[in-house]
Design an enzyme around this catalytic site. Structure first.
Site, PDB file in Angstrom:
ATOM      1  CB  ALA A 219     -15.837  40.901 -25.296  1.00 38.61           C
TER       2      ALA A 219
ATOM      3  N   GLY B 219     -21.104  41.201 -24.670  1.00 38.38           N
ATOM      4  CA  GLY B 219     -20.732  41.114 -23.263  1.00 38.38           C
ATOM      5  C   GLY B 219     -21.418  42.191 -22.430  1.00 38.38           C
TER       6      GLY B 219
ATOM      7  CD  GLU C  24     -22.437  37.299 -23.075  1.00 38.65           C
ATOM      8  OE1 GLU C  24     -21.404  37.941 -23.330  1.00 38.65           O
ATOM      9  OE2 GLU C  24     -22.564  36.098 -23.344  1.00 38.65           O
TER      10      GLU C  24
ATOM     11  CD  GLU D 204     -22.127  38.258 -28.319  1.00 34.46           C
ATOM     12  OE1 GLU D 204     -23.238  38.465 -28.851  1.00 34.46           O
ATOM     13  OE2 GLU D 204     -21.909  38.496 -27.108  1.00 34.46           O
TER      14      GLU D 204
HETATM   15  C1  3H9 Z   1     -18.569  39.965 -27.232  1.00 29.61           C
HETATM   16  O1  3H9 Z   1     -19.059  40.793 -26.520  1.00 29.61           O
HETATM   17  C2  3H9 Z   1     -18.259  38.568 -26.815  1.00 29.61           C
HETATM   18  C3  3H9 Z   1     -18.877  38.182 -25.501  1.00 29.61           C
HETATM   19  O2  3H9 Z   1     -20.128  37.569 -25.689  1.00 29.61           O
HETATM   20  C4  3H9 Z   1     -18.071  37.123 -24.786  1.00 29.61           C
HETATM   21  C5  3H9 Z   1     -16.722  37.455 -24.336  1.00 29.61           C
HETATM   22  C6  3H9 Z   1     -16.146  36.385 -23.440  1.00 29.61           C
HETATM   23  N1  3H9 Z   1     -14.143  46.245 -28.858  1.00 29.61           N
HETATM   24  O3  3H9 Z   1     -18.529  51.606 -34.401  1.00 29.61           O
HETATM   25  P1  3H9 Z   1     -17.887  52.877 -33.996  1.00 29.61           P
HETATM   26  C7  3H9 Z   1     -14.240  50.701 -31.406  1.00 29.61           C
HETATM   27  S1  3H9 Z   1     -18.103  40.360 -28.825  1.00 29.61           S
HETATM   28  C8  3H9 Z   1     -13.138  47.078 -29.173  1.00 29.61           C
HETATM   29  O4  3H9 Z   1     -17.305  53.750 -35.043  1.00 29.61           O
HETATM   30  P2  3H9 Z   1     -20.435  54.029 -33.290  1.00 29.61           P
HETATM   31  C9  3H9 Z   1     -14.233  50.808 -32.924  1.00 29.61           C
HETATM   32  O5  3H9 Z   1     -13.251  49.979 -33.495  1.00 29.61           O
HETATM   33  C10 3H9 Z   1     -18.495  42.073 -29.001  1.00 29.61           C
HETATM   34  N2  3H9 Z   1     -13.305  48.215 -29.865  1.00 29.61           N
HETATM   35  O6  3H9 Z   1     -18.888  53.761 -33.091  1.00 29.61           O
HETATM   36  C11 3H9 Z   1     -13.946  52.284 -33.093  1.00 29.61           C
HETATM   37  O7  3H9 Z   1     -12.544  52.481 -32.900  1.00 29.61           O
HETATM   38  P3  3H9 Z   1     -11.724  53.605 -33.716  1.00 29.61           P
HETATM   39  C12 3H9 Z   1     -19.917  42.289 -29.215  1.00 29.61           C
HETATM   40  C13 3H9 Z   1     -14.550  48.517 -30.259  1.00 29.61           C
HETATM   41  O8  3H9 Z   1     -20.786  55.053 -32.300  1.00 29.61           O
HETATM   42  C14 3H9 Z   1     -14.673  52.927 -31.921  1.00 29.61           C
HETATM   43  O9  3H9 Z   1     -14.885  51.886 -30.959  1.00 29.61           O
HETATM   44  N3  3H9 Z   1     -20.159  43.699 -29.452  1.00 29.61           N
HETATM   45  C15 3H9 Z   1     -15.650  47.683 -29.968  1.00 29.61           C
HETATM   46  O10 3H9 Z   1     -20.750  54.243 -34.724  1.00 29.61           O
HETATM   47  C16 3H9 Z   1     -16.008  53.499 -32.285  1.00 29.61           C
HETATM   48  O11 3H9 Z   1     -16.784  52.501 -32.920  1.00 29.61           O
HETATM   49  C17 3H9 Z   1     -20.162  44.219 -30.689  1.00 29.61           C
HETATM   50  O12 3H9 Z   1     -19.998  43.526 -31.666  1.00 29.61           O
HETATM   51  C18 3H9 Z   1     -15.405  46.504 -29.238  1.00 29.61           C
HETATM   52  N4  3H9 Z   1     -16.403  45.646 -28.891  1.00 29.61           N
HETATM   53  O13 3H9 Z   1     -21.131  52.656 -32.880  1.00 29.61           O
HETATM   54  C19 3H9 Z   1     -20.410  45.701 -30.777  1.00 29.61           C
HETATM   55  N5  3H9 Z   1     -16.767  48.228 -30.501  1.00 29.61           N
HETATM   56  O14 3H9 Z   1     -12.372  54.881 -33.312  1.00 29.61           O
HETATM   57  C20 3H9 Z   1     -19.519  46.340 -31.791  1.00 29.61           C
HETATM   58  C21 3H9 Z   1     -16.377  49.371 -31.084  1.00 29.61           C
HETATM   59  O15 3H9 Z   1     -10.353  53.419 -33.240  1.00 29.61           O
HETATM   60  N6  3H9 Z   1     -19.626  47.777 -31.793  1.00 29.61           N
HETATM   61  N7  3H9 Z   1     -15.056  49.553 -30.949  1.00 29.61           N
HETATM   62  O16 3H9 Z   1     -11.954  53.251 -35.151  1.00 29.61           O
HETATM   63  C22 3H9 Z   1     -20.630  48.438 -32.403  1.00 29.61           C
HETATM   64  O17 3H9 Z   1     -21.576  47.860 -32.905  1.00 29.61           O
HETATM   65  C23 3H9 Z   1     -20.516  49.934 -32.453  1.00 29.61           C
HETATM   66  O18 3H9 Z   1     -19.194  50.292 -32.175  1.00 29.61           O
HETATM   67  C24 3H9 Z   1     -21.451  50.711 -31.501  1.00 29.61           C
HETATM   68  C25 3H9 Z   1     -21.098  52.217 -31.549  1.00 29.61           C
HETATM   69  C26 3H9 Z   1     -22.922  50.514 -31.944  1.00 29.61           C
HETATM   70  C27 3H9 Z   1     -21.319  50.248 -30.089  1.00 29.61           C
END
Ligand code: 3H9
Length: 685
Positions: free
Chosen positions: A61, A100, A103, A123
């Site tokens: 999400a 998400g 999901e 999450e």
């Molecule tokens: C969820 O899904 C809830 C659902 O179950 C239900 C909903 C109803 N959203 O980490 P990076 C941005 S909760 C918005 O440096 P990498 C991050 O801030 C979510 N922005 O890249 C950064 O921005 P900036 C569950 C996001 O290649 C840029 O992307 N998912 C999100 O080292 C690059 O990020 C997670 O918790 C997001 N969800 O790693 C996954 N994610 O460049 C969280 C990232 O402006 N994300 N950004 O600073 C990660 O673990 C890593 O970003 C990922 C890539 C492994 C994907």
């Protein structure tokens, strides 16, 4: 446009393009909904492949939307829409399918992935539970045991594990798009598996929930989401699909608005912002293709190990051959222990070790890009090292010191080209701890500073820029923690009570057991150096313990006694007598846990505010990261300064004034008093 739809014969290819990580923003949810509608209506489409542009599949999400009211189409409805599509969808996963993202993939009838994909429901790391059916559909696919592990730890699984557990249907070697289209087309000839919402959950032994709850609660250390996530998986095994979905959604919405979720989101964004300090925008780092470490002791070996993990060839320099052998042996132990714990394979360990050259010859450093010194904490010894380095290294090689409390400017006083010099303060063990304090001197060039941050990114560390002062950011606050802990003993608390209270606050260890583990001699050595500088460090009881050579676990006793081969701290009569003797003049009082926590934590906030005011730290969130990644401050409290803002700065000022009146703390700093009005650590010059 976040979505492109193309026709590949009878298969429709739906490509998401929503940089940076294809997060499920409202616009993307709407586009996916519209795609499901239009493809269902298209008689020429037999199957659908969902794939993503960029570096990853859907990472979840959109966390940025979490602070705002939810907007339709809601994710659970979208997943249900995809699941009920008349044309079967196949998720084609590369990079990460998280939260998400997974999901949505669970709503698809099939999932395929590249060998390097990782798949999970992280999450809980954001203080929430999956909110779009993750806890309800996942156990129907992989069983409650693996589902419980995935949702309570948030740790993703590899494509290989996902395949072996039935989470994905195939691993695609080679071109993912082609492989997924071929898979989707071939699946049309077979009978379709039931959608997950229509499948049952494999049964699980009732005792499983009791045992797992205990494990999860003890691991969570005060964090709410993991146990709530387990509750959702349990509900999925005990109730029908709709009831379990409603339960999950309710839990998700409750937690989404909680202070813990806000704190964890704060840390999530702070960690990412830390890698890109605005003051370095547009500054190009130097390229880093090789590294050297001077000194193969615990710290040097840990630094060399983390450099190897990042794939850099490493030269390890020591003063003589036996020291080289000891350094290489330290490295071997690090890699062997990683193999024992199942972190790396024996082949990887051998490959990492073979990438290290041990030598006494400084001339081998002539072409190295980054050299990190980690020798004995003595300014003369370090100066001698940098004298040799500045003679042999390229003028544009970055030369770094890992000093934890000496003044880097003194260390670099005589080097040639001082603009390439910088402090890189790793935390022990350096191959494990995430924090890297980056300490420029007045002469450090912006490109050198940017290289420090680039190196941190390569090493998967959290970099924080720190100004020069005794202890930089982290150890300066640690000194206050320890002094306060001793003040409490003088005022009537026991070491056990202080440790217990700090653990109840969420720290992995109390201040006394932590000192016993690390050794009291290091701090004693630093206090001696401070006294030589004319300072008067406060550690009356620790000084007495060191005089008795009670240095902690390694000497069989420190703040506590230890039986041989047993790390369990036991109350010490010797220590109790020393405390009683030192406390003779101090008024005694009863302490409850909240009082102990305030007496330790609020003075830490006070010191941190001085650190901010002096610009030793540039941002309050940098201090949060230092405390979380260097000292185990509970992540779910958002770090020291986030905690302080949540607690109320005005309240902290008042409590500090009371403690100061009792002689138990310094009075609140000017910055703290100034920030009390706004309630935030925002200040102008
Ligand atoms: C969820 O899904 C809830 C659902 O179950 C239900 C909903 C109803 N959203 O980490 P990076 C941005 S909760 C918005 O440096 P990498 C991050 O801030 C979510 N922005 O890249 C950064 O921005 P900036 C569950 C996001 O290649 C840029 O992307 N998912 C999100 O080292 C690059 O990020 C997670 O918790 C997001 N969800 O790693 C996954 N994610 O460049 C969280 C990232 O402006 N994300 N950004 O600073 C990660 O673990 C890593 O970003 C990922 C890539 C492994 C994907």
């Amino acid at each position: 446009m976040t979505l492109i739809i193309e026709r590949k014969g009878d298969v429709a290819l739906v490509t998401i393009d929503n940089p940076p990580v294809n997060a499920l923003s409202q616009a993307l949810r709407q586009d996916l909904w519209d795609a499901a509608e239009s493809l269902d209506a298209d008689p020429l489409v037999g199957a659908v492949v969902l794939i993503c542009e960029g570096r990853t599949f859907i990472a979840g999400a959109d966390v940025i939307e979490f602070g705002k009211p939810p907007m339709p189409p809601h994710l659970p409805d979208l997943v249900a829409r995809i699941e009920m599509a008349t044309k079967p969808w196949t998720a084609a996963i590369h990079g990460s399918a998280l939260g998400g993202g997974l999901e949505v993939a669970l709503g698809c009838r099939f999932r395929v992935a590249v060998p390097k994909a990782s798949i999970g429901l992280p999450e809980v790391r954001l203080g929430i539970v999956p909110g779009a059916g993750g806890t309800v559909r996942l156990p129907r696919l992989v069983g409650p045991v693996l589902a419980a592990e995935m949702v309570t730890t948030g740790t993703p699984v590899t494509a290989q594990k996902a395949r072996s557990q039935g989470l994905i249907d195939a691993i695609i070697e080679g071109d993912l798009e082609k492989g997924a289209i071929d898979f989707a087309r071939a699946a049309l000839d077979q009978s379709l598996p039931l959608p997950l919402s229509q499948r049952g959950v494999p049964p699980v032994d009732a005792a499983f929930w009791e045992t797992t709850s205990k494990t999860v609660a003890s691991r969570a250390k005060g964090e709410d989401a993991p146990l709530r996530a387990l509750g959702c998986v349990r509900k999925a095994t005990e109730a029908d699909f709709e009831t379990a979905m409603a339960f999950e959604r309710q839990t998700f919405l409750e937690l989404r608005g909680s202070p813990q979720a806000a704190a964890l989101r704060h840390v999530f964004f702070a960690e990412r912002a830390a890698l890109r300090p605005p003051e370095l925008a547009g500054v190009e780092p130097r390229s880093i293709r090789s590294a050297a470490v001077i000194g193969g002791g615990t710290m040097g070996a840990g630094i060399a190990a983390t450099l190897r993990e990042a794939g850099l060839p490493v030269t390890l320099v020591e003063r003589d051959e036996p020291a080289v052998d000891r350094g290489l042996s330290n490295l071997r132990s690090i890699f062997e222990s990683a193999v024992k714990r199942g972190k790396i394979s024996p082949e990887t360990a051998a490959e990492r070790l073979s990438g290290i050259v041990g030598t006494t010859d400084y001339s081998l450093l002539a072409r190295i890009d980054v050299v990190i010194e980690a020798v004995f904490e003595d300014v003369d010894v370090k100066r001698e090292v940098f004298g040799k380095l500045s003679a042999v290294c390229r003028p544009d090689a970055v030369l770094a010191t890992n000093t934890s409390y000496l003044d880097p400017q003194q260390i670099a006083a005589h080097i040639k080209c001082p603009e390439r010099f910088i402090g890189l303060h790793f935390f022990s063990p350096a191959h494990v701890m995430k924090l890297l304090e980056i300490v420029p001197t007045a002469k450090t060039a912006p490109a050198t500073l940017a290289t420090g941050f680039a190196l941190a990114r390569m090493l998967s560390k959290i970099p924080v820029r720190a100004g020069i002062c005794d202890g930089f950011i982290g150890n300066r606050i640690l000194k206050v923690t320890r002094a306060q802990a001793e003040r409490l003993l003088l005022a009537g608390a026991t070491p056990q009570a202080v440790d217990q209270a700090m653990r109840s606050f969420g720290l992995p260890m109390g201040p006394f057991e932590a000192q016993d583990l690390g050794g009291l001699d290091i701090a004693a050595f630093q206090r001696k150096a401070a006294r030589a500088r004319g300072e008067t460090p406060f550690a009356p009881i620790a000084e007495r313990l060191c005089a008795l050579e009670r240095f902690g676990q390694k000497s069989g006793g420190g703040w506590f006694d230890y039986a041989k081969g047993d790390r369990t701290p036991k109350q010490s009569e010797v220590v109790a007598d020393i405390i009683a003797g030192e406390a003779r003049e101090t008024p005694q009082r009863a302490w409850d846990q909240a009082g102990i926590i305030d007496c330790v934590v609020l003075p830490m906030v006070n010191e941190a505010s001085k650190i901010l005011n002096e610009k030793v730290a540039l941002r309050a969130e940098d201090i949060d990261l230092v405390e979380i990644h260097g000292y185990g401050f509970p992540r779910w409290r958002g770090g020291l300064m986030h905690y302080a803002e949540g607690r109320g700065i005005a309240d902290i000022v008042a409590s500090l004034e009371e403690l100061a009146a009792e002689g138990l703390a310094e009075p609140p700093s000017d910055l703290l008093c100034r920030c009390a009005k706004s309630g935030q650590f925002v200040f102008t010059d």
